[in-house]
Design a protein around this motif. Structure first.
Motif, PDB file in Angstrom:
ATOM      1  N   ARG A 162       0.848  -1.173   0.000  1.00  0.00           N
ATOM      2  CA  ARG A 162       0.000   0.000   0.000  1.00  0.00           C
ATOM      3  C   ARG A 162       0.898   1.242   0.000  1.00  0.00           C
ATOM      4  NH1 ARG A 162      -5.230  -1.640   1.104  1.00  0.00           N
ATOM      5  NH2 ARG A 162      -5.373  -3.766   1.964  1.00  0.00           N
ATOM      6  N   ILE A 163       0.293   2.422  -0.113  1.00  0.00           N
ATOM      7  CA  ILE A 163       1.106   3.634  -0.158  1.00  0.00           C
ATOM      8  C   ILE A 163       1.943   3.758   1.106  1.00  0.00           C
ATOM      9  CG2 ILE A 163      -0.427   4.895  -1.724  1.00  0.00           C
ATOM     10  CD1 ILE A 163      -1.528   6.365   0.738  1.00  0.00           C
ATOM     11  N   TYR A 164       3.202   4.151   0.901  1.00  0.00           N
ATOM     12  CA  TYR A 164       4.174   4.321   1.976  1.00  0.00           C
ATOM     13  C   TYR A 164       4.405   3.045   2.768  1.00  0.00           C
ATOM     14  CZ  TYR A 164       2.677   9.097   0.950  1.00  0.00           C
ATOM     15  OH  TYR A 164       2.325  10.252   0.309  1.00  0.00           O
ATOM     16  N   GLY A 165       3.995   1.893   2.225  1.00  0.00           N
ATOM     17  CA  GLY A 165       4.169   0.638   2.936  1.00  0.00           C
ATOM     18  C   GLY A 165       3.254   0.478   4.128  1.00  0.00           C
ATOM     19  N   ALA A 166       2.149   1.215   4.149  1.00  0.00           N
ATOM     20  CA  ALA A 166       1.221   1.182   5.284  1.00  0.00           C
ATOM     21  C   ALA A 166       0.623  -0.212   5.462  1.00  0.00           C
ATOM     22  CB  ALA A 166       0.103   2.208   5.074  1.00  0.00           C
ATOM     23  N   GLN A 167       0.407  -0.594   6.711  1.00  0.00           N
ATOM     24  CA  GLN A 167      -0.204  -1.879   7.026  1.00  0.00           C
ATOM     25  C   GLN A 167      -1.708  -1.760   7.233  1.00  0.00           C
ATOM     26  OE1 GLN A 167       1.726  -4.708   6.928  1.00  0.00           O
ATOM     27  NE2 GLN A 167       3.266  -3.231   6.210  1.00  0.00           N
ATOM     28  N   SER A 227       1.106  11.161 -14.261  1.00  0.00           N
ATOM     29  CA  SER A 227      -0.065  11.593 -13.505  1.00  0.00           C
ATOM     30  C   SER A 227       0.340  12.128 -12.140  1.00  0.00           C
ATOM     31  CB  SER A 227      -1.039  10.420 -13.330  1.00  0.00           C
ATOM     32  OG  SER A 227      -1.450   9.910 -14.568  1.00  0.00           O
ATOM     33  N   THR A 228       1.233  11.413 -11.480  1.00  0.00           N
ATOM     34  CA  THR A 228       1.718  11.814 -10.163  1.00  0.00           C
ATOM     35  C   THR A 228       3.228  11.967 -10.201  1.00  0.00           C
ATOM     36  OG1 THR A 228      -0.074  10.634  -9.038  1.00  0.00           O
ATOM     37  CG2 THR A 228       1.854  11.181  -7.721  1.00  0.00           C
ATOM     38  N   THR A 229       3.702  13.077  -9.666  1.00  0.00           N
ATOM     39  CA  THR A 229       5.130  13.311  -9.526  1.00  0.00           C
ATOM     40  C   THR A 229       5.375  13.812  -8.109  1.00  0.00           C
ATOM     41  OG1 THR A 229       5.372  13.914 -11.858  1.00  0.00           O
ATOM     42  CG2 THR A 229       7.131  14.603 -10.367  1.00  0.00           C
ATOM     43  N   LEU A 230       6.126  13.043  -7.326  1.00  0.00           N
ATOM     44  CA  LEU A 230       6.423  13.408  -5.946  1.00  0.00           C
ATOM     45  C   LEU A 230       7.934  13.478  -5.762  1.00  0.00           C
ATOM     46  CD1 LEU A 230       3.879  11.043  -4.137  1.00  0.00           C
ATOM     47  CD2 LEU A 230       3.539  13.417  -4.843  1.00  0.00           C
ATOM     48  N   SER A 231       8.379  14.433  -4.952  1.00  0.00           N
ATOM     49  CA  SER A 231       9.799  14.687  -4.773  1.00  0.00           C
ATOM     50  C   SER A 231      10.100  14.935  -3.295  1.00  0.00           C
ATOM     51  CB  SER A 231      10.199  15.910  -5.601  1.00  0.00           C
ATOM     52  OG  SER A 231       9.650  17.093  -5.024  1.00  0.00           O
ATOM     53  N   PRO A 232      11.358  15.228  -2.938  1.00  0.00           N
ATOM     54  CA  PRO A 232      11.673  15.539  -1.540  1.00  0.00           C
ATOM     55  C   PRO A 232      10.876  16.723  -0.995  1.00  0.00           C
ATOM     56  CG  PRO A 232      13.680  15.033  -2.715  1.00  0.00           C
ATOM     57  CD  PRO A 232      12.595  15.092  -3.756  1.00  0.00           C
ATOM     58  N   ASP A 233      10.380  17.588  -1.867  1.00  0.00           N
ATOM     59  CA  ASP A 233       9.560  18.710  -1.395  1.00  0.00           C
ATOM     60  C   ASP A 233       8.196  18.255  -0.876  1.00  0.00           C
ATOM     61  OD1 ASP A 233      11.523  20.483  -2.045  1.00  0.00           O
ATOM     62  OD2 ASP A 233      10.637  21.102  -3.945  1.00  0.00           O
ATOM     63  N   TYR A 234       7.805  17.016  -1.192  1.00  0.00           N
ATOM     64  CA  TYR A 234       6.488  16.519  -0.798  1.00  0.00           C
ATOM     65  C   TYR A 234       6.494  16.013   0.640  1.00  0.00           C
ATOM     66  CZ  TYR A 234       2.164  13.800  -0.935  1.00  0.00           C
ATOM     67  OH  TYR A 234       0.925  13.277  -0.667  1.00  0.00           O
ATOM     68  N   ASN A 235       7.361  15.048   0.942  1.00  0.00           N
ATOM     69  CA  ASN A 235       7.482  14.560   2.319  1.00  0.00           C
ATOM     70  C   ASN A 235       8.783  13.777   2.471  1.00  0.00           C
ATOM     71  OD1 ASN A 235       7.015  12.055   1.142  1.00  0.00           O
ATOM     72  ND2 ASN A 235       4.927  11.856   1.915  1.00  0.00           N
ATOM     73  N   ALA A 236       9.063  13.369   3.694  1.00  0.00           N
ATOM     74  CA  ALA A 236      10.321  12.694   3.995  1.00  0.00           C
ATOM     75  C   ALA A 236      10.422  11.334   3.323  1.00  0.00           C
ATOM     76  CB  ALA A 236      10.476  12.540   5.508  1.00  0.00           C
ATOM     77  N   ALA A 237       9.279  10.718   3.012  1.00  0.00           N
ATOM     78  CA  ALA A 237       9.304   9.404   2.369  1.00  0.00           C
ATOM     79  C   ALA A 237       9.903   9.466   0.974  1.00  0.00           C
ATOM     80  CB  ALA A 237       7.891   8.829   2.302  1.00  0.00           C
ATOM     81  N   HIS A 238       9.985  10.670   0.403  1.00  0.00           N
ATOM     82  CA  HIS A 238      10.542  10.825  -0.942  1.00  0.00           C
ATOM     83  C   HIS A 238      11.844  11.626  -0.920  1.00  0.00           C
ATOM     84  CE1 HIS A 238       6.257   9.897  -1.555  1.00  0.00           C
ATOM     85  NE2 HIS A 238       6.683   9.280  -2.641  1.00  0.00           N
ATOM     86  N   ALA A 239      12.540  11.551   0.185  1.00  0.00           N
ATOM     87  CA  ALA A 239      13.790  12.304   0.323  1.00  0.00           C
ATOM     88  C   ALA A 239      14.884  11.801  -0.603  1.00  0.00           C
ATOM     89  CB  ALA A 239      14.274  12.242   1.768  1.00  0.00           C
ATOM     90  N   ASP A 240      14.787  10.550  -1.039  1.00  0.00           N
ATOM     91  CA  ASP A 240      15.872   9.987  -1.846  1.00  0.00           C
ATOM     92  C   ASP A 240      15.452   9.615  -3.262  1.00  0.00           C
ATOM     93  OD1 ASP A 240      14.259   7.839  -1.228  1.00  0.00           O
ATOM     94  OD2 ASP A 240      15.893   6.500  -0.615  1.00  0.00           O
ATOM     95  N   HIS A 241      14.245  10.038  -3.686  1.00  0.00           N
ATOM     96  CA  HIS A 241      13.827   9.668  -5.050  1.00  0.00           C
ATOM     97  C   HIS A 241      12.681  10.530  -5.536  1.00  0.00           C
ATOM     98  CE1 HIS A 241      10.905   7.375  -2.606  1.00  0.00           C
ATOM     99  NE2 HIS A 241      10.099   7.456  -3.667  1.00  0.00           N
TER     100      HIS A 241
END
Length: 253
Positions: A162-167, A227-241
């Protein structure tokens, strides 16, 4: 009464003629990438209709095997016509929402290679990657760094989660669960230099401000393709990609 109908018909006929003339002028003079009825060309700049043209290759969840095969074959033909070699990947079903159908691998040709290679992704996502590479990444790398990209380092596409590896079962499935997302970690240039999202996003890494500008520009350019583009400016989960996907609805952040 007859006169009124005749006048109405005359107005309708004039409107039709004007519409045909306008269509003809658009077809001849407007950029083809802005016209939804013109075929998609991987060598054309990104336009107002580019995203919609790519979306025509998207598969519905309830598509039959015949529909999957037909859409994927057409998508692969588009890639091959654009000088990109690709092959159909084996379908995958890991249960629940983790189902991959109609995916492909880019195997070579006129595209910056992914590293690691053999990334399995939905065919429309592969088309988006090629467009982003040709129309955004390659020219930006030359402008900012004075060298072409040799490899795009990635963290893969498919992941059954799931998104962000959520359980939490209430959390929505990630596009990675359908191989409809690609995580880009950085770029290696033909002269050996490396630009890393994690190290160079803020301009304080080895690639300096030029590397930071490149990353920000290719992120912004991706918003016109994915459709979706996420970067380090979005949140910490995307700090490296950079997260790039082909979801039905998306966001650019």
């Amino acid at each position: 009464m007859k006169r009124g109908l005749a006048d109405l018909w005359d107005l309708v006929w004039q409107a039709v003629m004007l519409a045909c003339a306008a269509f003809g002028l658009l077809h001849v003079f407007a950029p083809p990438q802005d016209l939804p009825w013109r075929p998609l060309d991987l060598d054309q700049p990104l336009g107002r209709a580019t995203a919609a043209k790519v979306a025509r290759f998207d598969l519905s969840p309830d598509a039959s095997p015949e529909q999957v095969g037909k859409a994927t074959d057409a998508c692969l033909r588009l890639l091959r016509d654009g000088g990109v070699r690709g092959e159909r990947a084996q379908d995958r079903d890991d249960g629940g929402f983790c189902v991959v159908r109609g995916a492909v691998r880019i195997t070579g040709g006129a595209v910056t290679p992914l590293a690691p290679a053999n990334v399995v992704m939905q065919c429309p996502l592969a088309v988006r990657y090629v467009l982003w590479d040709r129309q955004v990444l390659q020219p930006t790398a030359r402008e900012e760094m004075g060298a072409a990209p040799a490899r795009v380092r990635n963290l893969g596409s498919y992941a059954c989660r799931r998104i962000y590896g959520a359980q939490d079962e209430a959390a929505r499935p990630s596009e990675h669960a359908r191989a409809n997302a690609l995580d880009v970690a950085g770029v290696t240039l033909t002269d050996g230099r490396s630009i890393s999202v994690q190290a160079d996003w803020d301009g304080e890494g080895p690639a300096g401000m030029a590397g930071s500008r490149l990353l920000h520009r290719v992120r912004d350019g991706a918003c016109g393709v994915f459709s979706t583009t996420l970067s380090p400016d979005y949140n910490a989960a995307h700090a490296d990609h950079l997260h790039l996907d082909g979801a039905k609805r998306g966001v650019c952040r």
